[in-house]
Design an enzyme around this catalytic site. Structure first.
Site, PDB file in Angstrom:
ATOM      1  N   HIS A 114       0.874  -1.465   0.314  1.00 13.70           N
ATOM      2  CA  HIS A 114      -0.466  -0.350   0.267  1.00 13.70           C
ATOM      3  C   HIS A 114       0.870   1.221  -0.159  1.00 13.70           C
ATOM      4  O   HIS A 114       0.681   2.237  -1.361  1.00 13.70           O
ATOM      5  CB  HIS A 114      -1.137  -0.321   1.438  1.00 13.70           C
ATOM      6  CG  HIS A 114      -1.633   1.096   0.965  1.00 13.70           C
ATOM      7  ND1 HIS A 114      -0.604   1.990   1.403  1.00 13.70           N
ATOM      8  CD2 HIS A 114      -3.334   0.674   0.657  1.00 13.70           C
ATOM      9  CE1 HIS A 114      -2.742   3.094   1.620  1.00 13.70           C
ATOM     10  NE2 HIS A 114      -3.650   3.109   1.000  1.00 13.70           N
ATOM     11  N   GLU A 131       7.785   4.797  -2.128  1.00 16.44           N
ATOM     12  CA  GLU A 131       8.947   4.327  -4.852  1.00 16.44           C
ATOM     13  C   GLU A 131       9.105   2.944  -4.379  1.00 16.44           C
ATOM     14  O   GLU A 131       9.253   2.127  -3.168  1.00 16.44           O
ATOM     15  CB  GLU A 131       9.709   5.208  -4.766  1.00 16.44           C
ATOM     16  CG  GLU A 131       9.560   6.515  -4.553  1.00 16.44           C
ATOM     17  CD  GLU A 131       9.283   7.078  -6.004  1.00 16.44           C
ATOM     18  OE1 GLU A 131       8.942   6.579  -7.036  1.00 16.44           O
ATOM     19  OE2 GLU A 131       8.487   8.238  -5.771  1.00 16.44           O
ATOM     20  N   LEU A 191      -4.801  -7.278   2.613  1.00 13.63           N
ATOM     21  CA  LEU A 191      -5.999  -8.201   3.453  1.00 13.63           C
ATOM     22  C   LEU A 191      -6.628  -8.660   3.218  1.00 13.63           C
ATOM     23  O   LEU A 191      -7.598  -9.988   3.910  1.00 13.63           O
ATOM     24  CB  LEU A 191      -5.112  -8.320   4.914  1.00 13.63           C
ATOM     25  CG  LEU A 191      -3.821  -7.915   5.733  1.00 13.63           C
ATOM     26  CD1 LEU A 191      -3.452  -7.695   6.214  1.00 13.63           C
ATOM     27  CD2 LEU A 191      -2.676  -8.607   4.763  1.00 13.63           C
ATOM     28  N   GLY A 218     -10.853  -5.340  -1.298  1.00  9.66           N
ATOM     29  CA  GLY A 218     -11.653  -3.397  -1.330  1.00  9.66           C
ATOM     30  C   GLY A 218     -10.558  -2.846  -2.747  1.00  9.66           C
ATOM     31  O   GLY A 218     -10.403  -3.403  -3.786  1.00  9.66           O
ATOM     32  N   HIS A 260      -8.978  -1.398  -3.417  1.00 10.55           N
ATOM     33  CA  HIS A 260      -6.807  -1.377  -3.910  1.00 10.55           C
ATOM     34  C   HIS A 260      -7.144  -2.374  -5.060  1.00 10.55           C
ATOM     35  O   HIS A 260      -6.504  -2.637  -5.826  1.00 10.55           O
ATOM     36  CB  HIS A 260      -6.421  -1.102  -2.673  1.00 10.55           C
ATOM     37  CG  HIS A 260      -5.872   0.443  -2.278  1.00 10.55           C
ATOM     38  ND1 HIS A 260      -5.755   1.164  -2.879  1.00 10.55           N
ATOM     39  CD2 HIS A 260      -5.686   0.372  -0.518  1.00 10.55           C
ATOM     40  CE1 HIS A 260      -5.297   2.121  -2.343  1.00 10.55           C
ATOM     41  NE2 HIS A 260      -6.114   1.447  -0.897  1.00 10.55           N
TER      42      HIS A 260
END
Length: 300
Positions: free
Chosen positions: A64, A100, A122, A125, A127
């Site tokens: 993330h 990065e 985990l 969703g 993302h």
């Protein structure tokens, strides 16, 4: 042994003297380990008839990202552990935000090669369903996308290990068990599938521990950790631990830990079971029937 009497390191040479035998043996062992690792890596690319096998698709671990510097250090350590488990496998790192390299840059560096993206996430969703597929669609590489890491027994094994490290007793009396419970602290999402996955992880952890496990969230969903703790206390559960269902240290993990009335498990981090889980998702995605060029999400 006290701090005023640190252990003597006999692997270094004495001033003015020759190198000690222990130092020579240590350096030789390190050299042999490197040679063995390199040989394993090369042999893994050669078939039994001597023909060179095609290189395996690159594993791109998708984190993330966080402003907490511990998060990046943790993820990099996890990448190293994955590489140690499978030396011939090329492993790269990409971030959804804040760190990065950004995921689009990581994918651009692959050119037209093959890759499997493993989300260091985990649950399902936004993302998983939007950000990662959009990055894949813009890439030239032939990419498969693995399922997120949870729910899965290896994830639960890591949560359990972190609680034990924090002081959770593996053997409890009946009275202690009746007074104990765990709050599973997760990031939270407005996507209902994310809550389904977190509840499943909580259920698996409850089966592992033998006490109730209640999911709670840092944002975008309820209950909060504090609310979950209060609800458990109202049911007579006064020994409430918090299991940190976070991939790495960061703001959410810190805030949830601050709401714990008792012990707190550390974030999942670079635990060996997490490295095995990353490779399991990679293998699972490769074994899926979808064509490699489609950014299809492997099933859990």
């Amino acid at each position: 042994m006290t701090a005023s009497n640190p252990p003597r390191d006999d692997s270094h040479a004495r001033p003015g003297g020759p190198p000690l035998l222990g130092a020579h043996l240590d350096s030789t062992a390190q050299l042999m380990n490197r040679i063995t690792s390199q040989l394993d890596s090369q042999l893994g690319l050669v078939s039994r008839n001597g023909a060179r096998r095609p290189a395996p698709p690159t594993l791109v671990l998708v984190a993330h990202g966080s402003r907490d510097p511990r998060a990046l250090a943790t993820v990099r350590t996890l990448v190293e552990r994955v590489g140690e488990l499978r030396p011939h496998l090329p492993v790269r790192l990409g971030h959804i935000e804040l760190n990065e390299p950004p995921l689009p840059d990581a994918l651009a560096s692959l050119g037209a090669g093959r890759a499997v993206l493993v989300p260091l996430l985990l649950s399902r969703g936004h993302h998983v369903k939007r950000d990662i597929p959009e990055a894949v669609a813009a890439a030239r590489a032939h990419i498969r996308v693995a399922a997120p890491l949870g729910p899965h027994p290896l994830l639960v094994e890591t949560l359990y290990a972190r609680l034990v490290e924090a002081g959770w007793r593996t053997a409890q009396s009946d009275a202690q068990r009746r007074a104990s419970a765990v709050v599973l602290a997760a990031a939270g999402s407005r996507d209902p599938d994310s809550a389904v996955d977190t509840r499943r992880t909580a259920q698996l952890l409850a089966e592992r521990l033998g006490v109730p496990v209640v999911p709670a969230y840092a944002s975008a969903a309820s209950p909060t950790v504090r609310a979950a703790v209060r609800a458990l206390a109202a049911r007579g559960r006064h020994r409430v631990a918090v299991a940190s269902c976070f991939a790495a240290p960061g703001r959410f993990a810190t805030e949830c830990a601050g709401a714990a009335p008792w012990i707190v498990g550390a974030p999942l981090g670079a635990h060996p079971a997490m490295a095995r889980l990353v490779l399991h998702r990679y293998d699972q995605a490769l074994a899926a029937s979808e064509p490699a060029a489609e950014p299809a999400l492997a099933s859990a």
